[in-house]
Scaffold this motif. Sequence first.
Motif, PDB file in Angstrom:
ATOM      1  N   LEU A 461       0.949  -1.131  -0.024  1.00  0.00           N
ATOM      2  CA  LEU A 461       0.122   0.015   0.055  1.00  0.00           C
ATOM      3  C   LEU A 461       0.856   1.520  -0.112  1.00  0.00           C
ATOM      4  O   LEU A 461       0.743   2.264  -0.774  1.00  0.00           O
ATOM      5  CB  LEU A 461      -0.954  -0.140   1.228  1.00  0.00           C
ATOM      6  N   ILE A 462       1.984   1.143   0.765  1.00  0.00           N
ATOM      7  CA  ILE A 462       2.694   2.302   0.875  1.00  0.00           C
ATOM      8  C   ILE A 462       3.437   2.587  -0.622  1.00  0.00           C
ATOM      9  O   ILE A 462       3.737   3.867  -1.098  1.00  0.00           O
ATOM     10  CB  ILE A 462       3.779   2.249   1.909  1.00  0.00           C
ATOM     11  N   GLY A 463       3.809   1.611  -1.111  1.00  0.00           N
ATOM     12  CA  GLY A 463       4.574   1.646  -2.723  1.00  0.00           C
ATOM     13  C   GLY A 463       3.684   2.327  -3.731  1.00  0.00           C
ATOM     14  O   GLY A 463       4.104   3.163  -4.307  1.00  0.00           O
ATOM     15  N   ILE A 464       2.225   1.762  -3.577  1.00  0.00           N
ATOM     16  CA  ILE A 464       1.279   2.223  -4.506  1.00  0.00           C
ATOM     17  C   ILE A 464       0.996   3.855  -3.973  1.00  0.00           C
ATOM     18  O   ILE A 464       1.136   4.518  -5.124  1.00  0.00           O
ATOM     19  CB  ILE A 464       0.003   1.402  -4.302  1.00  0.00           C
ATOM     20  N   ALA A 465       0.907   4.104  -2.843  1.00  0.00           N
ATOM     21  CA  ALA A 465       0.708   5.629  -2.661  1.00  0.00           C
ATOM     22  C   ALA A 465       1.813   6.513  -3.081  1.00  0.00           C
ATOM     23  O   ALA A 465       1.708   7.489  -3.560  1.00  0.00           O
ATOM     24  CB  ALA A 465       0.413   5.614  -1.233  1.00  0.00           C
ATOM     25  N   ALA A 466       3.172   5.705  -3.015  1.00  0.00           N
ATOM     26  CA  ALA A 466       4.330   6.588  -3.358  1.00  0.00           C
ATOM     27  C   ALA A 466       4.267   6.844  -4.907  1.00  0.00           C
ATOM     28  O   ALA A 466       4.660   7.888  -5.474  1.00  0.00           O
ATOM     29  CB  ALA A 466       5.655   5.872  -3.003  1.00  0.00           C
ATOM     30  N   ALA A 467       3.899   5.639  -5.778  1.00  0.00           N
ATOM     31  CA  ALA A 467       3.605   5.761  -7.130  1.00  0.00           C
ATOM     32  C   ALA A 467       2.658   6.971  -7.558  1.00  0.00           C
ATOM     33  O   ALA A 467       2.754   7.701  -8.456  1.00  0.00           O
ATOM     34  CB  ALA A 467       3.353   4.318  -7.764  1.00  0.00           C
ATOM     35  N   VAL A 468       1.439   6.699  -6.879  1.00  0.00           N
ATOM     36  CA  VAL A 468       0.316   7.767  -7.128  1.00  0.00           C
ATOM     37  C   VAL A 468       0.772   9.016  -6.963  1.00  0.00           C
ATOM     38  O   VAL A 468       0.665  10.151  -7.813  1.00  0.00           O
ATOM     39  CB  VAL A 468      -0.966   7.489  -6.366  1.00  0.00           C
ATOM     40  N   ARG A 469       1.547   9.490  -6.038  1.00  0.00           N
ATOM     41  CA  ARG A 469       1.978  10.688  -5.692  1.00  0.00           C
ATOM     42  C   ARG A 469       3.046  11.229  -6.645  1.00  0.00           C
ATOM     43  O   ARG A 469       3.231  12.313  -6.958  1.00  0.00           O
ATOM     44  CB  ARG A 469       2.867  10.772  -4.164  1.00  0.00           C
ATOM     45  N   SER A 470       3.697  10.276  -7.096  1.00  0.00           N
ATOM     46  CA  SER A 470       4.807  10.794  -8.152  1.00  0.00           C
ATOM     47  C   SER A 470       4.013  10.941  -9.599  1.00  0.00           C
ATOM     48  O   SER A 470       4.647  11.790 -10.450  1.00  0.00           O
ATOM     49  CB  SER A 470       5.870   9.871  -8.486  1.00  0.00           C
ATOM     50  N   LEU A 471       2.873  10.402  -9.933  1.00  0.00           N
ATOM     51  CA  LEU A 471       2.302  10.329 -11.059  1.00  0.00           C
ATOM     52  C   LEU A 471       1.382  11.497 -10.997  1.00  0.00           C
ATOM     53  O   LEU A 471       0.873  11.923 -12.238  1.00  0.00           O
ATOM     54  CB  LEU A 471       1.693   9.423 -11.421  1.00  0.00           C
ATOM     55  N   ALA A 472       0.496  11.813  -9.748  1.00  0.00           N
ATOM     56  CA  ALA A 472      -0.442  12.726  -9.848  1.00  0.00           C
ATOM     57  C   ALA A 472       0.076  13.946  -9.166  1.00  0.00           C
ATOM     58  O   ALA A 472       1.021  14.393  -9.000  1.00  0.00           O
ATOM     59  CB  ALA A 472      -1.745  12.047  -9.251  1.00  0.00           C
ATOM     60  N   ASP A 473      -0.994  14.993  -9.274  1.00  0.00           N
ATOM     61  CA  ASP A 473      -0.575  16.300  -8.507  1.00  0.00           C
ATOM     62  C   ASP A 473      -0.639  16.083  -6.947  1.00  0.00           C
ATOM     63  O   ASP A 473      -0.968  15.047  -6.518  1.00  0.00           O
ATOM     64  CB  ASP A 473      -1.682  17.238  -9.039  1.00  0.00           C
ATOM     65  N   ASP A 474      -0.194  17.315  -6.213  1.00  0.00           N
ATOM     66  CA  ASP A 474      -0.113  17.146  -4.907  1.00  0.00           C
ATOM     67  C   ASP A 474      -1.420  16.777  -4.315  1.00  0.00           C
ATOM     68  O   ASP A 474      -1.074  16.048  -3.446  1.00  0.00           O
ATOM     69  CB  ASP A 474       0.692  18.469  -4.481  1.00  0.00           C
ATOM     70  N   ARG A 475      -2.501  17.382  -4.604  1.00  0.00           N
ATOM     71  CA  ARG A 475      -3.760  16.897  -3.951  1.00  0.00           C
ATOM     72  C   ARG A 475      -4.032  15.519  -3.953  1.00  0.00           C
ATOM     73  O   ARG A 475      -4.200  14.938  -2.875  1.00  0.00           O
ATOM     74  CB  ARG A 475      -4.673  17.993  -4.640  1.00  0.00           C
ATOM     75  N   TRP A 476      -4.020  14.705  -5.041  1.00  0.00           N
ATOM     76  CA  TRP A 476      -4.144  13.534  -5.106  1.00  0.00           C
ATOM     77  C   TRP A 476      -2.967  12.696  -4.529  1.00  0.00           C
ATOM     78  O   TRP A 476      -3.447  11.686  -3.927  1.00  0.00           O
ATOM     79  CB  TRP A 476      -4.438  13.064  -6.616  1.00  0.00           C
ATOM     80  N   GLY A 477      -1.837  13.306  -4.646  1.00  0.00           N
ATOM     81  CA  GLY A 477      -0.935  12.301  -3.784  1.00  0.00           C
ATOM     82  C   GLY A 477      -0.939  12.462  -2.351  1.00  0.00           C
ATOM     83  O   GLY A 477      -0.831  11.403  -1.660  1.00  0.00           O
TER      84      GLY A 477
END
Length: 568
Positions: A461-477
């Motif tokens: 879960l932490i890895g997926i969240a890190a990937a989302v934060r790197s791909l999306a804008d700061d709000r979604w991250g």
Amino acid sequence: MKQRVVWFVAAMVVAVVLAIMATTPPAPDTATSNPVEPSTERAFAHVERIAAQPHPTGSTTNAVVRDYLVGELEAMGLSVETVSGTLDEAGQAKLDYWRDKSSETPTEFVNVIGVLPGADPTLPAVALMAHYDSVWGSPGASDDAAGVASILETVRAIAAAGPVERDIVVVLTDAEELGLVGARQFFGENPLAERIGAIVNLEARGGGGVASMFQTSPGNAEVARVYARTVDHPSTSSLATYIYSVLPNDTDLSAALDRGGYAAFNIAFIGRSGLYHSPLSTPENLDRGSLNQMLGQTHALALALANAATLPRETGDAVFFDAFGLATIVYSPWIGWVMLVLGIGGYALAWWRRDRTERGFVSGVGRMAALILVGGVLLYGLNLVSGAGTGAGYYDRLAAIPKLTTMALLVVLGLAVALWGRGTTGFAQRSGAATLIALLAIAGQAMAPTAAYVIVVPVMLIGIAAAVRSLADDRWGRLAAAIVAALVTGYMLSLGFQVMQGVGPTMPYGAMLPAAIGILCWLPLWPRIPQPHIVAIVLLLGATAVALWVRFDPVPPSVAAYSPLKPG
């Protein structure tokens, strides 16, 4: 900074709510007139009769309880027999110690066995088992009147609904507290033991808390799936079953598992541990929510097993755990490797998309290692300060678990603030901290895959969240980070609480791994704390004060009557 604080607070509130859900049994039901529905009120009426007085093996009060049980089972339509024997040398010695006198002849114990006939007596039967004896000086409302009462009410409701396919065998053992003597006789000598295919055993070590399936028969994949699809308010964990398998603890189910060949479910609650074997373990002090949850699980499993076309077979072991008491998740151990690939891959993607010259990776590894190791050492030392070690009173320590839990929480918070209170963790430092946890997850998945989910799932879960934060804008991250922080921390808070309930008096440092995993989730949201080192010192001094409080606190009236540290 204000947005970070808002995300931090919101996620923490959700995490605490989830932890409370996971560690709180459902509220007891209201009185119901439907005869085919199990009722906590009716079960509690049995507890009041069984636990009216202490009733150790061989006592006249135990005989009164036994007569009551026989009468209730016969009134439900069961064929009932009593099977007696004499205590072995070890059991007799323990009873003599309790009574502070030697017996000239061995004491008799008596098992109560009942059979509710099913439609097809040729099918393997389902056994419901609990012990009806108490320890010396304790009414035993939880250990094990709650288990006996849950069985009585389960059988009454099933009998009222009409015949099930399989026979239900009620095994109410005597002399469990003296070395599982009654259970060993039943599974070693009684012909009925050969007819049984599945067993639900009920126990308790305390006066409340969630009723949890903490042990199964070996090769438990099918057992876990039956539990998952049957129980509405679950509490279970393959981590608990793994840990229990390596501990030197026993219940009546041990006698059945020694014989082998049964699909087995062992259910107990261990909250409010100060009431374990206590003179204060009275019906009034029993948590009715715990009784309600135990009754609900027993009835659901008994009904499902008694009507099953086939009983669970011994296959491979599964990974399983309840999601905050809402549902039970079950999957094959190899899926843990897929989860690790997703989690590590997510971090790798985030690293590739960021400035790879950013420093702090080694610092992150070091800080996470320091949290785990220094926290473990501090908790070990403070536990000694609190009075643990040689000569410590077992029941006195059990009563201290709430204070010891507070001590552990203060240590964790103090170290977290000292290490990360400045709120300046970059991605490289977070990656270093995550790498150490990921290495522990890989080792756990390789050595104990059914227990490693507690690290593997958070890493994913932490890895997926890190990937989302790197791909999306700061709000979604930040939203992804907050969701993961709430889910993982909610589970880790409940796990840490359960660890302290189980081994807190002797090994409070066992809570450091859940604490480290939880804190890892918070690093992307961590706000800057004014004067962090002063805050950390205050928290650690508070932990020391709690340890001293435990050490110098008077021995509570809840300790067992036969304890060397009994009141007075």
